[in-house]
Enzyme design. Structure first.
Site, short mmCIF file in Angstrom:
data_model
loop_
_atom_site.label_atom_id
_atom_site.label_comp_id
_atom_site.label_asym_id
_atom_site.label_seq_id
_atom_site.Cartn_x
_atom_site.Cartn_y
_atom_site.Cartn_z
N GLY A 260 93.09 54.46 24.89
CA GLY A 260 93.53 53.67 23.75
C GLY A 260 94.22 52.38 24.14
O GLY A 260 94.57 52.14 25.30
N HIS A 261 94.45 51.53 23.13
CA HIS A 261 95.08 50.23 23.35
C HIS A 261 96.49 50.40 23.89
O HIS A 261 97.23 51.32 23.54
CB HIS A 261 95.09 49.41 22.05
CG HIS A 261 95.87 50.04 20.94
ND1 HIS A 261 95.34 51.01 20.12
CD2 HIS A 261 97.12 49.83 20.51
CE1 HIS A 261 96.24 51.37 19.23
NE2 HIS A 261 97.34 50.67 19.44
#
Length: 266
Positions: A260-261
């Site tokens: 994920g970011h």
């Protein structure tokens, strides 16, 4: 390609006994090995398989009597599984990406292509991208604007690299991996039911759920990947919201993994 046992032994640092001039073209499990195969029998439990198969040479466990097993030659290695890494590298024919740049590739004039780079069919490389020397890019790959790919990288077909992503040397991206897609970030004008559920562990009940509009938060960061990283088939690494998502050197990521970011992997 064919290899002599002498050459394979030298490459693996193995001890060779018997005929070094034997030529092998593949590796095989003992029971399935033919006369041109190098049987992999690093444990006594594979002895019966050697008798069933037709191998003339094998990688054997220490102390094995290769003559009694009907072989003409044998290789002995101190760490069999590590030797498999070297052997498979020697025998791997590779992805078959032809040298040079395929005429169907679309490369922006502002991209920088290093020496000896191979680019396959229908590849798109946008403005300002930099491709390191010796890299190979398979069919239908995409490299976004300003992205940097280090030396001796390999992108198998379908890999997507987003804008401004920076990747170190010897990166290996397997089929359809994506680096630099947007992060999954949304916000509501008022406190969302998701936030309320987090605070109450869901005890607010269904009555608290209301229709809400979700506004997307854009991802301004990118992804930074160190050297010697491998990314599996259909995996994805999202770009950061403000700062970059970061993957440390030497990281190995398996198929279907989502990073994920803003994540930092050492």
């Amino acid at each position: 390609m064919p290899h002599s046992l002498t050459d394979i032994a030298a490459a693996l640092g193995a001890r060779l006994e018997g005929r070094g001039d034997l030529i092998v073209t593949s590796a095989a499990e003992p029971a399935m090995a033919g006369p041109d195969s190098l049987a992999l029998a690093m444990d006594p439990k594979y002895a019966e398989g050697l008798v069933q198969g037709g191998a003339r040479a094998a990688v054997l466990w220490e102390g094995a009597d290769w003559r009694a097993l009907g072989l003409e030659a044998a290789l002995f290695v101190p760490r069999p599984r590590f030797a498999m890494a070297g052997l498979t590298r020697i025998l791997d024919p590779g992805p078959g990406i032809a040298p040079g740049i395929h005429p169907s590739a679309v490369i922006d004039p502002g991209a920088q292509i290093g020496e000896g780079v191979a680019i396959g069919p229908f590849v798109v490389i946008e403005a300002g991208a930099q491709i390191g020397a010796g890299s190979r890019i398979g069919a239908q790959c995409f490299i976004g604007a300003g992205a940097v790919l280090g030396e001796d990288c390999l992108l198998l077909p379908g890999v997507r690299i987003g804008a401004r992503v920076r990747i170190g040397a010897r990166f290996l991206g397997h089929f359809n991996a994506v680096v630099g897609g947007d992060g999954f970030s949304f916000v509501t004008p008022d406190k969302s039911t998701v936030e309320a559920a987090r605070e109450t562990l869901g005890t607010a009940g269904e009555a608290a759920i209301a229709a809400q509009s979700w506004t997307r938060i854009h991802s301004l960061g990118a992804v930074e990947i160190g050297a010697d990283v491998e990314l599996g088939t259909n995996s994805a690494i999202d770009r950061g919201t403000i700062r970059d998502t970061r993957i440390g050197r030497g990281t190995k990521i398996d198929n279907l993994v989502q990073i994920g970011h803003n994540v930092v992997v050492g």
